[in-house]
Design an enzyme around this catalytic site. Structure first.
Site, PDB file in Angstrom:
ATOM      1  N   GLU A 108     -79.738 -30.298 -64.995  1.00  0.00           N
ATOM      2  CA  GLU A 108     -81.199 -30.206 -64.909  1.00  0.00           C
ATOM      3  C   GLU A 108     -81.631 -30.622 -63.512  1.00  0.00           C
ATOM      4  OE1 GLU A 108     -83.532 -31.157 -68.713  1.00  0.00           O
ATOM      5  OE2 GLU A 108     -81.766 -32.390 -68.894  1.00  0.00           O
ATOM      6  N   HIS A 224     -94.403 -31.738 -66.581  1.00  0.00           N
ATOM      7  CA  HIS A 224     -93.241 -30.845 -66.650  1.00  0.00           C
ATOM      8  C   HIS A 224     -93.696 -29.469 -66.178  1.00  0.00           C
ATOM      9  CE1 HIS A 224     -89.736 -28.705 -68.081  1.00  0.00           C
ATOM     10  NE2 HIS A 224     -89.177 -29.820 -68.532  1.00  0.00           N
ATOM     11  N   ARG A 270     -88.832 -32.703 -60.932  1.00  0.00           N
ATOM     12  CA  ARG A 270     -90.019 -32.065 -61.518  1.00  0.00           C
ATOM     13  C   ARG A 270     -91.300 -32.263 -60.736  1.00  0.00           C
ATOM     14  NH1 ARG A 270     -88.745 -34.437 -67.442  1.00  0.00           N
ATOM     15  NH2 ARG A 270     -87.008 -33.027 -67.614  1.00  0.00           N
ATOM     16  N   HIS A 329     -96.082 -34.677 -69.615  1.00  0.00           N
ATOM     17  CA  HIS A 329     -94.819 -34.697 -70.360  1.00  0.00           C
ATOM     18  C   HIS A 329     -94.353 -36.106 -70.698  1.00  0.00           C
ATOM     19  CE1 HIS A 329     -90.983 -33.201 -71.730  1.00  0.00           C
ATOM     20  NE2 HIS A 329     -90.305 -33.875 -70.817  1.00  0.00           N
ATOM     21  N   ARG A 364     -89.461 -39.686 -63.509  1.00  0.00           N
ATOM     22  CA  ARG A 364     -88.204 -39.788 -64.262  1.00  0.00           C
ATOM     23  C   ARG A 364     -87.262 -38.625 -63.971  1.00  0.00           C
ATOM     24  NH1 ARG A 364     -86.653 -37.539 -69.160  1.00  0.00           N
ATOM     25  NH2 ARG A 364     -88.775 -36.946 -69.784  1.00  0.00           N
TER      26      ARG A 364
HETATM   27  P1  FAD Z   1     -90.880 -41.253 -80.029  1.00  0.00           P
HETATM   28  O1  FAD Z   1     -89.666 -40.466 -80.242  1.00  0.00           O
HETATM   29  O2  FAD Z   1     -92.113 -40.543 -79.621  1.00  0.00           O
HETATM   30  O3  FAD Z   1     -91.195 -42.059 -81.361  1.00  0.00           O
HETATM   31  C1  FAD Z   1     -92.365 -42.816 -81.486  1.00  0.00           C
HETATM   32  C2  FAD Z   1     -92.516 -43.193 -82.947  1.00  0.00           C
HETATM   33  O4  FAD Z   1     -93.555 -44.155 -83.106  1.00  0.00           O
HETATM   34  C3  FAD Z   1     -92.893 -42.032 -83.845  1.00  0.00           C
HETATM   35  O5  FAD Z   1     -92.129 -42.129 -85.027  1.00  0.00           O
HETATM   36  C4  FAD Z   1     -94.376 -42.279 -84.149  1.00  0.00           C
HETATM   37  O6  FAD Z   1     -94.834 -41.702 -85.337  1.00  0.00           O
HETATM   38  C5  FAD Z   1     -94.380 -43.796 -84.191  1.00  0.00           C
HETATM   39  N1  FAD Z   1     -95.695 -44.418 -83.977  1.00  0.00           N
HETATM   40  C6  FAD Z   1     -96.535 -44.246 -82.931  1.00  0.00           C
HETATM   41  N2  FAD Z   1     -97.616 -45.034 -83.078  1.00  0.00           N
HETATM   42  C7  FAD Z   1     -97.452 -45.720 -84.240  1.00  0.00           C
HETATM   43  C8  FAD Z   1     -98.224 -46.680 -84.932  1.00  0.00           C
HETATM   44  N3  FAD Z   1     -99.424 -47.105 -84.502  1.00  0.00           N
HETATM   45  N4  FAD Z   1     -97.739 -47.180 -86.098  1.00  0.00           N
HETATM   46  C9  FAD Z   1     -96.546 -46.746 -86.611  1.00  0.00           C
HETATM   47  N5  FAD Z   1     -95.784 -45.832 -85.985  1.00  0.00           N
HETATM   48  C10 FAD Z   1     -96.232 -45.329 -84.820  1.00  0.00           C
HETATM   49  N6  FAD Z   1     -86.108 -36.765 -72.852  1.00  0.00           N
HETATM   50  C11 FAD Z   1     -84.805 -36.644 -72.553  1.00  0.00           C
HETATM   51  O7  FAD Z   1     -84.157 -37.612 -72.151  1.00  0.00           O
HETATM   52  N7  FAD Z   1     -84.165 -35.444 -72.721  1.00  0.00           N
HETATM   53  C12 FAD Z   1     -84.810 -34.339 -73.158  1.00  0.00           C
HETATM   54  O8  FAD Z   1     -84.211 -33.280 -73.300  1.00  0.00           O
HETATM   55  C13 FAD Z   1     -86.197 -34.437 -73.452  1.00  0.00           C
HETATM   56  N8  FAD Z   1     -86.907 -33.344 -73.874  1.00  0.00           N
HETATM   57  C14 FAD Z   1     -88.213 -33.514 -74.267  1.00  0.00           C
HETATM   58  C15 FAD Z   1     -88.901 -32.424 -74.800  1.00  0.00           C
HETATM   59  C16 FAD Z   1     -90.196 -32.596 -75.267  1.00  0.00           C
HETATM   60  C17 FAD Z   1     -90.937 -31.406 -75.850  1.00  0.00           C
HETATM   61  C18 FAD Z   1     -90.808 -33.863 -75.193  1.00  0.00           C
HETATM   62  C19 FAD Z   1     -92.207 -34.074 -75.700  1.00  0.00           C
HETATM   63  C20 FAD Z   1     -90.140 -34.938 -74.629  1.00  0.00           C
HETATM   64  C21 FAD Z   1     -88.840 -34.781 -74.171  1.00  0.00           C
HETATM   65  N9  FAD Z   1     -88.129 -35.843 -73.619  1.00  0.00           N
HETATM   66  C22 FAD Z   1     -86.808 -35.698 -73.306  1.00  0.00           C
HETATM   67  C23 FAD Z   1     -88.712 -37.185 -73.609  1.00  0.00           C
HETATM   68  C24 FAD Z   1     -88.176 -37.957 -74.824  1.00  0.00           C
HETATM   69  O9  FAD Z   1     -88.065 -37.076 -75.922  1.00  0.00           O
HETATM   70  C25 FAD Z   1     -89.089 -39.109 -75.205  1.00  0.00           C
HETATM   71  O10 FAD Z   1     -89.442 -39.858 -74.078  1.00  0.00           O
HETATM   72  C26 FAD Z   1     -88.341 -40.019 -76.204  1.00  0.00           C
HETATM   73  O11 FAD Z   1     -87.916 -39.260 -77.304  1.00  0.00           O
HETATM   74  C27 FAD Z   1     -89.238 -41.158 -76.642  1.00  0.00           C
HETATM   75  O12 FAD Z   1     -88.568 -41.827 -77.690  1.00  0.00           O
HETATM   76  P2  FAD Z   1     -89.288 -43.065 -78.372  1.00  0.00           P
HETATM   77  O13 FAD Z   1     -88.409 -43.532 -79.448  1.00  0.00           O
HETATM   78  O14 FAD Z   1     -89.716 -44.009 -77.329  1.00  0.00           O
HETATM   79  O15 FAD Z   1     -90.650 -42.439 -78.973  1.00  0.00           O
HETATM   80  C1  SIN Z   2     -86.287 -30.505 -70.753  1.00  0.00           C
HETATM   81  O1  SIN Z   2     -85.441 -30.135 -71.560  1.00  0.00           O
HETATM   82  O2  SIN Z   2     -86.686 -29.823 -69.799  1.00  0.00           O
HETATM   83  C2  SIN Z   2     -86.865 -31.870 -70.901  1.00  0.00           C
HETATM   84  C3  SIN Z   2     -85.888 -32.854 -70.444  1.00  0.00           C
HETATM   85  C4  SIN Z   2     -86.519 -34.195 -70.210  1.00  0.00           C
HETATM   86  O3  SIN Z   2     -87.704 -34.398 -70.435  1.00  0.00           O
HETATM   87  O4  SIN Z   2     -85.772 -35.058 -69.750  1.00  0.00           O
END
Ligand code: FAD
Ligand code: SIN
Length: 385
Positions: A108, A224, A270, A329, A364
């Site tokens: 990437e 993004h 990015r 993003h 990032r």
């Molecule tokens: P999340 O996975 O967002 O989980 C948050 C949780 O908290 C959820 O279950 C939500 O319901 C819960 N929550 C929120 N507020 C409350 C509340 N008040 N009370 C109770 N529960 C609550 N990163 C990479 O490294 N590689 C990738 O390929 C990549 N692709 C991506 C593609 C997309 C479309 C997106 C949007 C992001 C991508 N990212 C990627 C970024 C990455 O997915 C996120 O930064 C990461 O998954 C965040 O994980 P997390 O556990 O911190 O939060």
């Molecule tokens: C992507 O697959 O382009 C998202 C990857 C990331 O957010 O790190």
């Protein structure tokens, strides 16, 4: 509903919350609450994968350098080193839980090496399901879905629990805990155009800030560059790994203009690509992601999730240039934490996108976010063991 008391109260069921719950369950009872269903998270939407040095020809020094360059050297170096050096261990942990990565790593933007471990083109959904399976069968973890944290309770300057709202029973109650863990994800829904799911509302940051916790680097919002931009269609992400496999960003005249801005062109970090697109937009241009020069059978096999979803929205990745624009993003900043996830409030911890560990600096590096959510939740802070 009556109030309850646990050792670990984990808020959020993305990669950070689920993995913390698994790690913490060795040291006491865990209650994991999540405001919708377990699967509803940004994690389950991740496409590209998880960055890690797994090839003997790659090196920690290279992954560290790429992370610092992408972050404009605003990163905390000790956090970057911790992230990169623990990445192989984090991948091994997922594999030990049953996760199967594809054999060939992808590349990437900003990466000097093919080091993105992935499972097809919706890696996040498979990671999320793997962790949910492990958490669901763990007898020391209780799960409450549709339960939203709304306020942190403090006593003598220490976090001692939260006020929660059960959205199905429509009642509010207290949960007391020795450690309150915020793993509530990002803030995308605060923006008009975002790749983030509905749950990404910044709740953890709002609650922590109201309780007096320190925030850091909140100005570093990542956009993004390749997000579907068509009338009445969702802001669907087109993974950066497409560019790693040769996708071009072109304008309406079929010009591949990014070389003017950075020698890595489509594979520049990015923020550089988004800035270039905004400069070109001011000149009246608009943009497309083009993958039509690739073998169509291979495209359908390698990117089935993207292909299928684009078809649903009226586009054929093998035949059409896809209209794109940058969208919000990721939040690089967040609740200020140390390498063990401690916030400035005793008893309150934060992990994943909601936390600011310092690994990302001002921008990032791709696929370092799932990694951060895993690495910093593998070892529980000493005082909680
Ligand atoms: P999340 O996975 O967002 O989980 C948050 C949780 O908290 C959820 O279950 C939500 O319901 C819960 N929550 C929120 N507020 C409350 C509340 N008040 N009370 C109770 N529960 C609550 N990163 C990479 O490294 N590689 C990738 O390929 C990549 N692709 C991506 C593609 C997309 C479309 C997106 C949007 C992001 C991508 N990212 C990627 C970024 C990455 O997915 C996120 O930064 C990461 O998954 C965040 O994980 P997390 O556990 O911190 O939060
Ligand atoms: C992507 O697959 O382009 C998202 C990857 C990331 O957010 O790190």
């Amino acid at each position: 509903m009556e109030s309850s008391s646990v050792k670990f109260l984990v808020i959020g069921s993305g990669i950070a919350g689920l993995n913390f719950a698994l790690s913490a369950s060795k040291y006491g009872n865990v209650l994991l609450i999540t405001k919708k269903r377990l699967i509803d998270s940004a994690t389950a939407k991740a496409q590209g994968g998880i960055a890690a040095v797994l090839d003997p020809n790659d090196s920690f020094a290279s992954h560290i350098k790429d992370t610092l360059v992408a972050g404009h050297f605003k990163n905390k170096k000790s956090a970057v080193e911790y992230l990169v050096k623990n990445a192989p261990r984090a991948i091994a942990r997922l594999e030990s839980l049953g996760m199967k990565f594809d054999k060939k790593a992808r590349r990437e933007g900003g990466h000097s090496f093919f080091r993105v471990a992935h499972a097809g083109d919706n890696t996040g959904a498979i990671v999320e399901k793997t962790l949910i399976k492990a958490v669901s069968k763990n007898p020391d973890i209780e799960i409450r879905e549709h339960t939203k944290a709304i306020k942190i309770i403090k006593k003598n300057g220490q976090a001692i629990g939260i006020i929660a709202h059960d959205e199905q029973k429509n009642c509010t109650y207290e949960i007391r805990a020795k450690a309150v863990i915020l793993a509530t994800g990002g803030i995308g829904q605060k923006f008009k155009n975002t790749t983030n799911p509905k749950i990404s509302e910044g709740d953890g940051i709002d609650m922590a800030s109201s309780a007096g916790a320190s925030l850091k680097d909140m100005q570093y919002i990542q956009f993004h560059p390749t997000v579907l931009f068509a009338p009445k269609k969702p802001r669907f992400l087109l993974t950066e790994t497409l560019r790693g496999e040769g996708a071009k960003i072109i304008n309406e005249n079929h010009e591949q203009f990014l070389k003017k801005y950075h020698p890595l062109a489509e594979l520049a970090p990015r923020d550089i690509i988004c800035n270039a697109m905004w400069k070109e937009e001011k000149k009246g241009h608009h943009f497309f992601l083009d993958f039509t020069h690739k073998d169509s059978k291979k495209t359908k096999k390698d990117f089935p999730y993207i292909y299928k979803n684009l078809k649903k929205y009226g586009f054929d990745l093998t035949k059409d240039s896809i209209p794109i624009a940058p969208a919000q993003h990721y939040l690089c900043g967040g609740i200020a934490v140390d390498l063990s996830g401690r916030t400035s409030i005793p008893g309150l911890y934060a992990y994943g996108e909601t936390a600011r560990t310092g690994v990302h600096g001002a921008n990032r590096l791709a696929s370092n976010s799932l990694l951060e959510g895993l690495v910093f939740t593998m070892d529980i802070p000493k005082e909680l063991r």
